[in-house]
Design an enzyme around this catalytic site. Structure first.
Site, PDB file in Angstrom:
ATOM      1  N   LEU A 185      21.567 -24.643  36.905  1.00 52.28           N
ATOM      2  CA  LEU A 185      22.048 -24.876  38.266  1.00 52.28           C
ATOM      3  C   LEU A 185      20.885 -25.220  39.173  1.00 52.28           C
ATOM      4  O   LEU A 185      19.754 -24.749  38.964  1.00 52.28           O
ATOM      5  CB  LEU A 185      22.741 -23.620  38.806  1.00 52.28           C
ATOM      6  CG  LEU A 185      23.908 -23.077  37.990  1.00 52.28           C
ATOM      7  CD1 LEU A 185      24.628 -21.999  38.771  1.00 52.28           C
ATOM      8  CD2 LEU A 185      24.870 -24.167  37.609  1.00 52.28           C
ATOM      9  N   ASN A 226      18.370 -17.210  31.089  1.00 48.44           N
ATOM     10  CA  ASN A 226      17.186 -16.535  31.641  1.00 48.44           C
ATOM     11  C   ASN A 226      17.424 -15.967  33.036  1.00 48.44           C
ATOM     12  O   ASN A 226      16.472 -15.689  33.770  1.00 48.44           O
ATOM     13  CB  ASN A 226      16.009 -17.532  31.690  1.00 48.44           C
ATOM     14  CG  ASN A 226      16.288 -18.708  32.618  1.00 48.44           C
ATOM     15  OD1 ASN A 226      17.429 -19.036  32.871  1.00 48.44           O
ATOM     16  ND2 ASN A 226      15.250 -19.333  33.140  1.00 48.44           N
TER      17      ASN A 226
END
Ligand SMILES: CC/C=C\C/C=C\CCCC/C=C/C(=O)SCCNC(=O)CCNC(=O)[C@H](O)C(C)(C)COP(=O)(O)OP(=O)(O)OC[C@H]1O[C@@H](n2cnc3c(N)ncnc32)[C@H](O)[C@@H]1OP(=O)(O)O
Length: 208
Positions: free
Chosen positions: A14, A81
């Site tokens: 994103l 992550n």
């Protein structure tokens, strides 16, 4: 296969700038677009393969996890992550990962925000095959897809969608709740501070 501006990035996930100091008029469209992409790809009745020809953090990893099969080129990294950014992978990111790797591996990977090399990802089952380059990844993708020529398409489709039913149903019924969780989560000062620090780290890395 994603068509990207950087030859070494499958998807950088994103756009962090949409979550850092989010603009109220954009945040709803931003998140619901992601929900809809996930619903369409994770719930696709077609067989899907991700040919991962570049780094694939967070949302990039999610895109590949929507597919039934992942083929990755060497020397890249992949993983959810989010915790490294001080954010939390939503429930549906987690269930997508749990569709690929065992619970224990997922718990360790998600809590630490670990990024895996191509070889490490193969070892834990986050990817299914390694390709030598982009052309090999496409050839291997075609080989994976060609096996379905011998399988009844309705039987294959219903099997896939039954396996994915509970995750898809949760999203269909909870889009609004999920959006509100996202908006209130990214609006917290502590989350904004973490994103700011992460962005500074990216810029510092680039300046080196
Ligand atoms: C209870 C709570 C429940 C739910 C919580 C709700 C919601 C929160 C969860 C939201 C889920 C989030 C998912 C995501 O996808 S977050 C994004 C994660 N992405 C990353 O961490 C990628 C970071 N980038 C990198 O690691 C490297 O840039 C990359 C991709 C390996 C490429 O490396 P390289 O080719 O060397 O390029 P640079 O690092 O030099 O970067 C070039 C340029 O791009 C900018 N950039 C990189 N990635 C992003 C990004 N994702 N968003 C915005 N900008 C990015 C980087 O800063 C550089 O910018 P510049 O302007 O300096 O050129």
């Amino acid at each position: 296969m994603s068509q990207q501006s950087s030859p070494t990035v499958f998807s950088a996930g994103l756009d962090i700038m949409e979550m850092y100091k989010p603009k109220p008029d954009r945040v709803k469209e931003f998140w619901t677009t992601l929900q809809d992409v996930w619903l369409a790809l994770y719930g696709s009745s077609f067989p899907t393969v991700a040919a991962i020809n570049g780094h694939s953090p967070a949302g990039g990893c999610l895109l590949s996890l929507c597919c039934e099969y992942r083929i990755m080129c060497p020397n890249y990294s992949i993983g959810l992550n989010e915790t490294k950014l001080g954010i939390v992978a939503p429930k549906w990111f987690m269930s997508s990962m749990l569709g690929a790797i065992p619970y224990r591996e997922a718990e360790l990977a998600l809590t630490s925000g670990r990024m895996f090399s191509t070889d490490e990802a193969l070892k834990i089952g986050l990817i299914d095959e390694v390709a030598s380059d982009k052309a090999d990844a496409i050839a291997k993708s075609e080989k994976f897809l060609s096996q379905f020529a011998k399988i009844h398409p309705i039987a294959r489709k219903l099997t896939k969608l039954n396996l994915r039913h509970s995750a898809l149903e949760w999203m269909q019924e909870n889009k609004e709740l999920d959006l509100n969780i996202f908006i209130s989560f990214v609006g917290q000062p502590i989350v904004q501070k973490s994103l700011e620090k992460y962005l500074e780290g990216l810029k510092a890395k680039q300046a080196k």
